[in-house]
Write a protein that holds these residues in place. Structure first.
Motif, short mmCIF file in Angstrom:
data_model
loop_
_atom_site.label_atom_id
_atom_site.label_comp_id
_atom_site.label_asym_id
_atom_site.label_seq_id
_atom_site.Cartn_x
_atom_site.Cartn_y
_atom_site.Cartn_z
N ASP A 167 -10.77 7.82 -7.92
CA ASP A 167 -11.92 7.11 -8.48
C ASP A 167 -11.47 6.01 -9.46
N ALA A 168 -10.37 6.25 -10.15
CA ALA A 168 -9.85 5.22 -11.05
C ALA A 168 -9.44 3.98 -10.27
N ILE A 169 -8.87 4.19 -9.08
CA ILE A 169 -8.40 3.07 -8.26
C ILE A 169 -9.54 2.40 -7.52
N VAL A 170 -10.41 3.21 -6.92
CA VAL A 170 -11.48 2.65 -6.07
C VAL A 170 -12.63 2.08 -6.90
N TYR A 171 -13.02 2.81 -7.96
CA TYR A 171 -14.20 2.41 -8.74
C TYR A 171 -13.86 1.93 -10.15
N GLY A 172 -12.63 2.10 -10.59
CA GLY A 172 -12.25 1.66 -11.93
C GLY A 172 -12.85 2.49 -13.04
N VAL A 173 -13.13 3.76 -12.76
CA VAL A 173 -13.81 4.59 -13.76
C VAL A 173 -12.82 5.49 -14.49
N GLY A 174 -13.26 6.00 -15.66
CA GLY A 174 -12.47 6.95 -16.42
C GLY A 174 -11.33 6.29 -17.18
N SER B 227 -2.17 2.68 -6.57
CA SER B 227 -3.08 1.53 -6.59
C SER B 227 -2.66 0.46 -5.58
N LEU B 228 -1.43 0.54 -5.09
CA LEU B 228 -0.95 -0.44 -4.11
C LEU B 228 -0.65 0.18 -2.76
N VAL B 229 -1.09 1.42 -2.57
CA VAL B 229 -0.72 2.13 -1.34
C VAL B 229 -1.35 1.49 -0.11
N HIS B 230 -2.51 0.86 -0.25
CA HIS B 230 -3.14 0.21 0.90
C HIS B 230 -2.30 -0.96 1.40
N VAL B 231 -1.55 -1.59 0.50
CA VAL B 231 -0.67 -2.69 0.92
C VAL B 231 0.53 -2.13 1.68
N VAL B 232 1.08 -1.01 1.18
CA VAL B 232 2.22 -0.38 1.84
C VAL B 232 1.84 0.05 3.25
N LEU B 233 0.62 0.61 3.39
CA LEU B 233 0.18 1.12 4.69
C LEU B 233 -0.43 0.04 5.58
N GLY B 234 -0.73 -1.12 5.00
CA GLY B 234 -1.29 -2.20 5.78
C GLY B 234 -2.73 -1.99 6.18
N VAL B 235 -3.54 -1.34 5.31
CA VAL B 235 -4.96 -1.15 5.60
C VAL B 235 -5.78 -2.04 4.67
N ALA B 236 -7.06 -2.16 4.99
CA ALA B 236 -7.88 -3.16 4.33
C ALA B 236 -8.20 -2.86 2.88
N SER B 237 -8.45 -1.60 2.54
CA SER B 237 -8.93 -1.29 1.20
C SER B 237 -8.24 -0.06 0.64
N PRO B 238 -8.19 0.07 -0.70
CA PRO B 238 -7.64 1.29 -1.30
C PRO B 238 -8.36 2.55 -0.86
N ALA B 239 -9.70 2.47 -0.76
CA ALA B 239 -10.47 3.66 -0.38
C ALA B 239 -10.04 4.19 0.98
N GLU B 240 -9.87 3.29 1.94
CA GLU B 240 -9.47 3.71 3.29
C GLU B 240 -8.13 4.41 3.26
#
Length: 426
Positions: free
Chosen positions: A363-370, A337-350
């Motif tokens: 999908d749990a991280i990007v859309y909050g589902v399930g 859920s924090l990998v986008h911060v580690v990689l320095g990209v704009a969004s979790p999906a990217e």
């Protein structure tokens, strides 16, 4: 010819360093080494963070220099502070090859004693470091350790005999440390010490190896495969593209041979021998130990990732105690859920799309589902607003999360923080 300081600095940045000092038996035979943090070829330590120093000692011993090269057939004593005693990463060290040396700064309480007892039942030997007096506190914990190291520089000579006698009476191994003269050695032998360590025998030796740090993206791709229950062939194929990770993995497995009685030579054998849980622990250690400019565990990102993933793992185990796959997926959801911060990209999906992560976690991280999305929302609510937000988030969930009452969530939140060491010294 005078060496250019900038050249030396460049050379040292390309290497990793490890100090080791021998621990000698009464007959003069080598019994073990104490492993020491070194940041350069200079034979002294500048430790500003105990947990980070220990993490680097372990990573360099197992993955950088290699256990066989660092220890031979002997065991290694590693300094451990309170927060690391509660950390799952400790299991990267084989109990057959490593002794947990509890720092003198550690405060003992019922919770810590229970944890140490659990580690001893798992096969670890536990040593007390820098003991210098026979106190009530020492007597109360002697039954929970295996080895006592007495500091010969700090312990008053008139009190040595009573201290040694009390420890020996309880059947514990006695090590005289910081022995610097022949007189100290003779006294320690006379008092019945079992082993000896200090400048009288040898100063620490600095071992050096070429630095082979795996890239963050390599580690994250491997964690993504582990989280998706990838087939052995997929994991093997990914590792073959990342020789630095392969080197670290082979050294990890060969550090203990995992009880197989033989050395591991092939990548496939290493994966099978280690198991995915142990590989995931190692990847997480490498990923977060040097994740930024701040020391490990002082970095807010590291603290957040560790506490969040552990909270989700604990909550998942309450909801589905018999579903190990769901519990593991919850832990991985917290990590990713924090990998986008580690990689320095704009969004979790990217970030996640580049990793090919299993859809259940993505999908749990990007859309909050399930169910995993619900657990992640609860974890984030607790981080943002404490108990009140935890309660509100819990009320938004439905069965089977009804058991996650505000009281339970508060308990899990504290347990997760303690596990990662945020409240370790309270």
């Amino acid at each position: 010819m005078v060496e250019n300081p900038s050249t030396r600095t460049t050379q040292e940045s390309e290497c990793v360093y490890l100090g080791r000092q021998p621990i000698i038996e009464r007959n003069g035979a080598l019994n073990a080494y104490e492993l020491l943090f070194r940041s350069s070829s200079q034979n002294y330590a500048l430790v500003t963070n105990d947990a980070q120093a220990t993490a680097q000692v372990v990573a360099r011993t197992i993955g950088g220099i290699g256990v066989s090269a660092a220890l031979g057939t002997h065991r290694g004593y590693v300094n451990i502070n309170r927060e690391l005693l509660f950390d799952d990463i400790i299991h990267v060290m084989s109990p057959e090859r490593f002794v947990l040396e509890v720092l003198e700064t550690v405060s003992f309480d019922a919770r810590l004693i229970a944890r140490i007892d659990k580690l001893r039942r798992a096969g670890y030997a536990v040593a007390l470091d820098d003991v210098c007096e026979l106190s009530d506190g020492l007597l109360s914990i002697l039954n929970h350790v295996d080895i006592v190291k007495v500091d010969f520089l700090q312990t008053p000579r008139p009190k040595l005999a009573a201290l040694a006698e009390a420890v020996r009476a309880r059947g514990k191994t006695l090590i005289a440390e910081k022995v610097e003269t022949q007189e100290d050695f003779a006294l320690a032998r006379q008092l019945g010490f079992d082993m000896f360590q200090g400048y009288y025998f040898a100063r620490p030796q600095v071992l050096t190896a070429r630095r082979t740090d795996p890239s963050r993206r390599s580690l994250l791709r491997m964690l993504a495969l582990l989280a998706s229950d990838a087939k052995l062939t997929e994991l093997e194929a990914e590792l073959k593209h990342n020789p630095e990770v392969v080197v670290q993995l082979l050294r990890l497995v060969n550090s203990s041979a995992y009880g197989l009685g033989r050395r591991i030579a092939s990548l496939r054998e290493a994966i099978i021998a280690a198991g995915t849980r142990q590989i995931a622990r190692w990847a997480q250690l490498l990923l977060y130990a040097d994740s930024g400019d701040l020391p490990w565990r002082v970095d807010p990102l590291v603290q957040l990732a560790g506490a969040r993933s552990r909270f989700m793992e604990l909550a998942a185990s309450r909801v589905r105690p018999d579903d190990e796959r769901f519990v593991d997926a919850a832990f991985m959801t917290g990590i990713f859920s924090l990998v986008h911060v580690v990689l320095g990209v704009a969004s979790p999906a990217e970030a996640l799309d580049k990793l090919g992560l299993v859809s259940e976690i993505r999908d749990a991280i990007v859309y909050g589902v399930g169910p995993l999305g619900a657990l992640l929302a609860i974890a984030q609510a607790g981080e943002e607003g404490g108990a009140e937000r935890l309660t509100a988030a819990a009320q938004l969930t439905h069965d089977p999360f009804a058991m996650l009452t505000p009281e339970v969530l508060g308990e899990l939140s504290l347990a997760a923080a303690a596990w990662f060491g945020v409240h370790a010294d309270e």
